[in-house]
Write a protein that holds these residues in place. Structure first.
Motif, PDB file in Angstrom:
ATOM      1  N   MET A  54     -54.364 -79.324 -67.541  1.00  0.00           N
ATOM      2  CA  MET A  54     -54.068 -79.315 -66.106  1.00  0.00           C
ATOM      3  C   MET A  54     -54.410 -80.659 -65.465  1.00  0.00           C
ATOM      4  N   ALA A  55     -55.509 -81.280 -65.926  1.00  0.00           N
ATOM      5  CA  ALA A  55     -55.872 -82.602 -65.414  1.00  0.00           C
ATOM      6  C   ALA A  55     -54.798 -83.625 -65.760  1.00  0.00           C
ATOM      7  N   VAL A  56     -54.244 -83.527 -66.963  1.00  0.00           N
ATOM      8  CA  VAL A  56     -53.163 -84.442 -67.365  1.00  0.00           C
ATOM      9  C   VAL A  56     -51.938 -84.220 -66.477  1.00  0.00           C
ATOM     10  N   ILE A  57     -51.616 -82.966 -66.194  1.00  0.00           N
ATOM     11  CA  ILE A  57     -50.452 -82.663 -65.345  1.00  0.00           C
ATOM     12  C   ILE A  57     -50.664 -83.190 -63.928  1.00  0.00           C
ATOM     13  N   PHE A  58     -51.851 -82.943 -63.360  1.00  0.00           N
ATOM     14  CA  PHE A  58     -52.134 -83.432 -62.009  1.00  0.00           C
ATOM     15  C   PHE A  58     -52.132 -84.952 -61.957  1.00  0.00           C
ATOM     16  N   ALA A  59     -52.716 -85.591 -62.969  1.00  0.00           N
ATOM     17  CA  ALA A  59     -52.735 -87.060 -63.023  1.00  0.00           C
ATOM     18  C   ALA A  59     -51.314 -87.607 -63.137  1.00  0.00           C
ATOM     19  N   ALA A  60     -50.468 -86.936 -63.911  1.00  0.00           N
ATOM     20  CA  ALA A  60     -49.077 -87.389 -64.052  1.00  0.00           C
ATOM     21  C   ALA A  60     -48.321 -87.268 -62.734  1.00  0.00           C
ATOM     22  N   ILE A  61     -48.591 -86.212 -61.981  1.00  0.00           N
ATOM     23  CA  ILE A  61     -47.936 -86.042 -60.675  1.00  0.00           C
ATOM     24  C   ILE A  61     -48.355 -87.158 -59.723  1.00  0.00           C
ATOM     25  N   VAL A  62     -49.651 -87.437 -59.665  1.00  0.00           N
ATOM     26  CA  VAL A  62     -50.146 -88.496 -58.779  1.00  0.00           C
ATOM     27  C   VAL A  62     -49.609 -89.851 -59.216  1.00  0.00           C
TER      28      VAL A  62
END
Length: 96
Positions: A54-62
Motif C-alpha cells: 500500500m505504501a508503494v501504491i500511495f508513493a506511486a500516486i504522489v
C-alpha cells in the motif's frame, strides 16, 4: 530612473529563475526521494507485505501526480472552462 527600472527587472528575473530552479528540484528530486523513504520506512517498521504494498501504491500516486503536474494543470483549466461555458473542446451527452 532608468537604472532603477533595469535593476528591478534584473531582480525579478533572478527571483523567477531561482523559483523555477527550486520548483524543479522539489518535483524532480525531493518528492521521489521522500516517496522512497516512505516506502522503506513503512517496510522496516511493519515488516509486513500488505502495508508495504500500500505504501508503494500511495508513493506511486504522489510521485505520478507530481511528475504530471503540467498535464493536471491543463486538465483542471479545461474542466473549469468547460463548466463555466467559456471554452473547451470536450462535449458531453447533455451538450448535444
Amino acid at each position: 530612473m532608468h537604472e532603477t527600472v533595469t535593476l528591478a527587472a534584473g531582480w525579478i528575473q533572478t527571483g523567477t529563475g531561482l523559483g523555477n530552479d527550486i520548483k524543479n528540484l522539489i518535483f524532480n528530486v525531493a518528492i521521489p526521494v521522500l516517496c522512497g523513504f516512505f516506502v522503506v520506512i513503512v517496510g522496516i517498521k511493519t515488516k509486513a507485505p500488505g502495508p508495504t504494498i500500500m505504501a508503494v501504491i500511495f508513493a506511486a500516486i504522489v510521485w505520478g501526480g507530481s511528475a504530471n503536474m503540467d498535464t493536471l494543470k491543463d486538465k483542471t483549466t479545461e474542466d473549469i472552462s468547460q463548466y463555466d461555458g467559456t471554452g473547451g473542446t470536450l462535449t458531453g451527452p447533455g451538450d448535444q
